[in-house]
Design a protein around this motif. Structure first.
Motif, short mmCIF file in Angstrom:
data_model
loop_
_atom_site.label_atom_id
_atom_site.label_comp_id
_atom_site.label_asym_id
_atom_site.label_seq_id
_atom_site.Cartn_x
_atom_site.Cartn_y
_atom_site.Cartn_z
N UNK A 1 0.83 -1.21 0.00
CA UNK A 1 0.00 0.00 0.00
C UNK A 1 0.87 1.25 0.00
N UNK A 2 1.95 1.23 0.75
CA UNK A 2 2.87 2.37 0.74
C UNK A 2 3.51 2.57 -0.64
N UNK A 3 3.85 1.46 -1.29
CA UNK A 3 4.45 1.55 -2.63
C UNK A 3 3.45 2.12 -3.63
N UNK A 4 2.20 1.66 -3.55
CA UNK A 4 1.16 2.16 -4.45
C UNK A 4 0.96 3.65 -4.26
N UNK A 5 0.86 4.07 -3.01
CA UNK A 5 0.66 5.49 -2.71
C UNK A 5 1.83 6.33 -3.24
N UNK A 6 3.04 5.81 -3.11
CA UNK A 6 4.22 6.55 -3.55
C UNK A 6 4.23 6.76 -5.05
N UNK A 7 4.05 5.70 -5.82
CA UNK A 7 4.14 5.85 -7.28
C UNK A 7 2.99 6.67 -7.84
N UNK A 8 1.80 6.56 -7.24
CA UNK A 8 0.66 7.34 -7.74
C UNK A 8 0.75 8.79 -7.32
N UNK A 9 1.17 9.05 -6.09
CA UNK A 9 1.33 10.44 -5.65
C UNK A 9 2.45 11.13 -6.43
N UNK A 10 3.51 10.40 -6.73
CA UNK A 10 4.62 10.97 -7.49
C UNK A 10 4.32 11.03 -8.99
N UNK A 11 3.31 10.26 -9.43
CA UNK A 11 2.99 10.25 -10.85
C UNK A 11 4.08 9.65 -11.71
N UNK A 12 4.79 8.66 -11.14
CA UNK A 12 5.92 8.06 -11.86
C UNK A 12 6.12 6.64 -11.37
N UNK A 13 6.40 5.71 -12.30
CA UNK A 13 6.58 4.31 -11.95
C UNK A 13 7.92 4.04 -11.29
N UNK A 14 8.84 4.97 -11.39
CA UNK A 14 10.17 4.75 -10.83
C UNK A 14 10.62 5.97 -10.03
N UNK A 15 9.99 6.25 -8.88
CA UNK A 15 10.34 7.44 -8.09
C UNK A 15 11.50 7.18 -7.13
N UNK A 16 12.47 6.44 -7.56
CA UNK A 16 13.63 6.13 -6.73
C UNK A 16 14.86 6.03 -7.63
N UNK A 17 16.01 5.87 -7.04
CA UNK A 17 17.26 5.89 -7.79
C UNK A 17 17.36 4.66 -8.67
N UNK A 18 17.36 4.88 -9.97
CA UNK A 18 17.42 3.79 -10.94
C UNK A 18 17.88 4.35 -12.28
N UNK A 19 18.64 3.59 -13.02
CA UNK A 19 19.08 4.04 -14.34
C UNK A 19 17.89 4.14 -15.28
N UNK A 20 17.75 5.28 -15.94
CA UNK A 20 16.61 5.55 -16.81
C UNK A 20 17.11 6.12 -18.13
N UNK A 21 16.52 5.66 -19.24
CA UNK A 21 16.75 6.30 -20.52
C UNK A 21 15.96 7.60 -20.53
N UNK A 22 16.62 8.71 -20.30
CA UNK A 22 15.90 9.96 -20.09
C UNK A 22 15.10 10.39 -21.31
N UNK A 23 15.53 9.98 -22.48
CA UNK A 23 14.76 10.33 -23.68
C UNK A 23 13.40 9.64 -23.71
N UNK A 24 13.27 8.57 -22.91
CA UNK A 24 12.01 7.82 -22.88
C UNK A 24 11.39 7.83 -21.48
#
Length: 208
Positions: A114-137
């Protein structure tokens, strides 16, 4: 659909051929529709970076010929079902957020999921933590505006939660459980007695 990592493309082709044979024997290979979303440890380009591209074409080529209704999508990917927008995402969000958590309160009655769900939905992002991301996508990971549902493939126990009008369903790990659990999700909204809305979600399992 494997219970163990399979970064070897040639080995994965063999498992795909076995799956195609099963689908042909059950009679659904020609008329069924199948969507494959790559997992964190599947073969392909850099499993540590999000979003993930589809499985390489050389792995899927023979399977596509035998199962014409197969689609190999990205991770995450989005579906449109009439007026409903569905997001499919295969990642262990709950465990990764727990690793990034700084504060653990004893008075928190919410579950880690439930905490994880609240975090990603409140942040509006599936990866709101430190992770390598293709910034163009990076836009592929955004959740604004919120979809109608997120089908979140985690290795934790099955769950179904609704938060700020968005359904979040985790079917659990089918291959690593002796009961082979799975979820049937129908995005048909029903209104409960308290005025809240619920979709038709059925938790089931394959019995011997």
């Amino acid at each position: 659909f494997l219970s163990f990592p399979c970064p070897n493309g040639r080995e994965l082709i063999g498992y795909m051929d076995e799956l195609a044979t099963i689908l042909e024997e059950t009679g659904v290979a020609q008329n069924g529709r199948f969507l494959f979303v790559p997992g964190p440890r599947d073969a392909g380009l850099s499993s540590d970076v999000l979003p993930r591209p589809p499985l390489p074409k050389y792995i899927c080529r023979n399977f596509r010929k035998r199962v014409p209704g197969a689609t190999f999508g990205t991770n995450p990917c989005r579906l449109r079902y009439f007026t409903k927008e569905l997001v499919l995402y295969r990642n262990n969000v709950t465990s990764e957020l727990q690793l990034e958590s700084l504060l653990h309160t004893n008075n928190d009655t919410s579950t880690p999921s439930q905490n994880a769900i609240k975090t990603i939905l409140d942040q509006g992002h599936l990866c709101p933590y430190q992770r390598a991301v293709y910034w163009a996508y990076d836009h592929a990971l955004r959740l604004y505006p919120l979809p109608d549902a997120i089908l979140l493939g985690e290795t934790t126990q099955q769950y179904y939660e609704t938060y700020v009008g968005c359904d979040v369903v985790n079917p659990g790990s089918c291959a690593s459980s002796p009961d082979f659990p799975f979820v049937v999700y129908r995005p048909v909204v029903s209104v409960e007695e308290d005025g809240s809305t619920r979709s038709d979600v059925e938790f089931s399992q394959i019995l011997d």
